[in-house]
Scaffold this active site. Sequence first.
Site, mmCIF file in Angstrom:
data_model
loop_
_atom_site.group_PDB
_atom_site.id
_atom_site.type_symbol
_atom_site.label_atom_id
_atom_site.label_comp_id
_atom_site.label_asym_id
_atom_site.label_seq_id
_atom_site.Cartn_x
_atom_site.Cartn_y
_atom_site.Cartn_z
ATOM 1 N N TRP A 100 0.745 -1.412 0.080
ATOM 2 C CA TRP A 100 -0.006 0.076 0.023
ATOM 3 C C TRP A 100 0.902 1.256 -0.046
ATOM 4 O O TRP A 100 0.495 2.295 -0.775
ATOM 5 C CB TRP A 100 -1.039 -0.040 1.188
ATOM 6 C CG TRP A 100 -1.743 -1.169 1.260
ATOM 7 C CD1 TRP A 100 -1.975 -1.896 1.918
ATOM 8 C CD2 TRP A 100 -2.905 -1.455 -0.009
ATOM 9 N NE1 TRP A 100 -2.847 -3.097 1.702
ATOM 10 C CE2 TRP A 100 -3.608 -2.690 0.268
ATOM 11 C CE3 TRP A 100 -2.998 -0.970 -1.206
ATOM 12 C CZ2 TRP A 100 -4.589 -3.195 -0.235
ATOM 13 C CZ3 TRP A 100 -4.252 -1.434 -1.919
ATOM 14 C CH2 TRP A 100 -4.702 -2.569 -1.666
ATOM 15 N N ASP A 167 -1.729 6.634 6.354
ATOM 16 C CA ASP A 167 -2.581 5.508 6.016
ATOM 17 C C ASP A 167 -2.789 4.759 6.872
ATOM 18 O O ASP A 167 -2.052 3.641 7.502
ATOM 19 C CB ASP A 167 -2.316 5.054 4.564
ATOM 20 C CG ASP A 167 -3.019 3.963 4.065
ATOM 21 O OD1 ASP A 167 -4.114 3.709 4.944
ATOM 22 O OD2 ASP A 167 -2.795 3.182 3.462
ATOM 23 N N LYS A 191 -11.974 -2.006 6.738
ATOM 24 C CA LYS A 191 -11.091 -2.569 7.486
ATOM 25 C C LYS A 191 -11.638 -2.863 8.949
ATOM 26 O O LYS A 191 -11.725 -3.796 9.657
ATOM 27 C CB LYS A 191 -9.657 -2.216 7.481
ATOM 28 C CG LYS A 191 -9.206 -2.096 5.896
ATOM 29 C CD LYS A 191 -8.830 -3.740 5.339
ATOM 30 C CE LYS A 191 -8.520 -3.748 3.825
ATOM 31 N NZ LYS A 191 -7.586 -2.779 3.329
#
Length: 354
Positions: A100, A167, A191
């Site tokens: 990511w 993030d 998530k």
Amino acid sequence: MKKHNFSAGPCILPQEVFQEASQAILDFNDSGLSILEISHRSKDFVDVMDEARNLALELLGLEGKGYKALFLQGGASMQFLMTAYNLLEKKAAYLNTGTWSDKAIKEAKLFGDVTEVASSKDANYNYIPKGYHIPEGMDYFHVTSNNTIFGTQIKDFPTVDCPLVCDMSSDIFSRELDFSKFDLIYAGAQKNMGPAGATLVVVREDILGKVTRKIPSMLDYQTHIGKGSMFNTPPVYAVYVSMLTMRWLKEKGGISTIEEINGRKATLLYSEIDLNPLFKGFTATDDRSTMNATFNLTDGDLKETFDAMWKEAGINGLNGHRSVGGYRASMYNAMTMDSVGALVDVMSELERKA
Ligand SMILES: *Cc1c(COP(=O)(O)O)cnc(C)c1O
């Protein structure tokens, strides 16, 4: 039978939230209308959006500190480019701790110079680099707090003299941090917060408006701040379910309570991985994630037996990401100690059998 859902995302949410959310599809707030058919401009929904934005700031301890919370679309992946679009004038620094981060770096390079201050790519991202140097004069420094795919988590965040962007998709609301250290936090809802379709952005307003480029309205944080996160039709249901999950968390005692429970779940599973000779962890011990535990069998021949056993025990979503292999147990806020116990039982049962 309800499964023990260890899936990495979209993933588990609290059962109580599913109950209330399903009722709202049939009749929202006794209005005689479904949440799916009401106007996003109706008072009932504006109240939901306001409560969701307030709860996010409250849970993070950021109320009255110059931050705004937004619920946007496009997932965390949209934030890879939106952060750079809004903040990157000349150069930015990134810590590369996984797939990511790597994707965020790729997008940022479209907007300016990117310095990768450190990377653990050479070891398939199985640790968090430390002791790196951040050059002077950066527009911001970007980190990924929890690496969902590889199972590592940053425990200590550096103090930096530029804005800190994070993030937090896979560990938002899971542990106490000094959140005022961060200037922009983003997290895809699916998530640890709600269904796919909404992305939480918490941004300190005074870092905005500094780049000289023109920004399209939809990609400009200031547009969304100005309209209270209702510039266009928001993802109504995803925001509603995220709001219910944040309410659930607040009623449980907030982040400090859930952090303690998350710690016990992680300790239970990692102890089994460490003590059971049939398993080995993937990551450096100090950097282990409390949210996503990655591990493998020491003897690949046991794979078929183990896979059949955990499936039989009602466990779902345990396969590792294809870039790591092995297994990954995701233990987000809504996962119960009992579910982690069910997995640990299967692992020790395998040791008895083998
Ligand atoms: C899942 C994930 C993403 C991607 O999220 P999308 O909402 O699917 O774009 C980004 N970062 C992290 C840390 C993730 O876990």
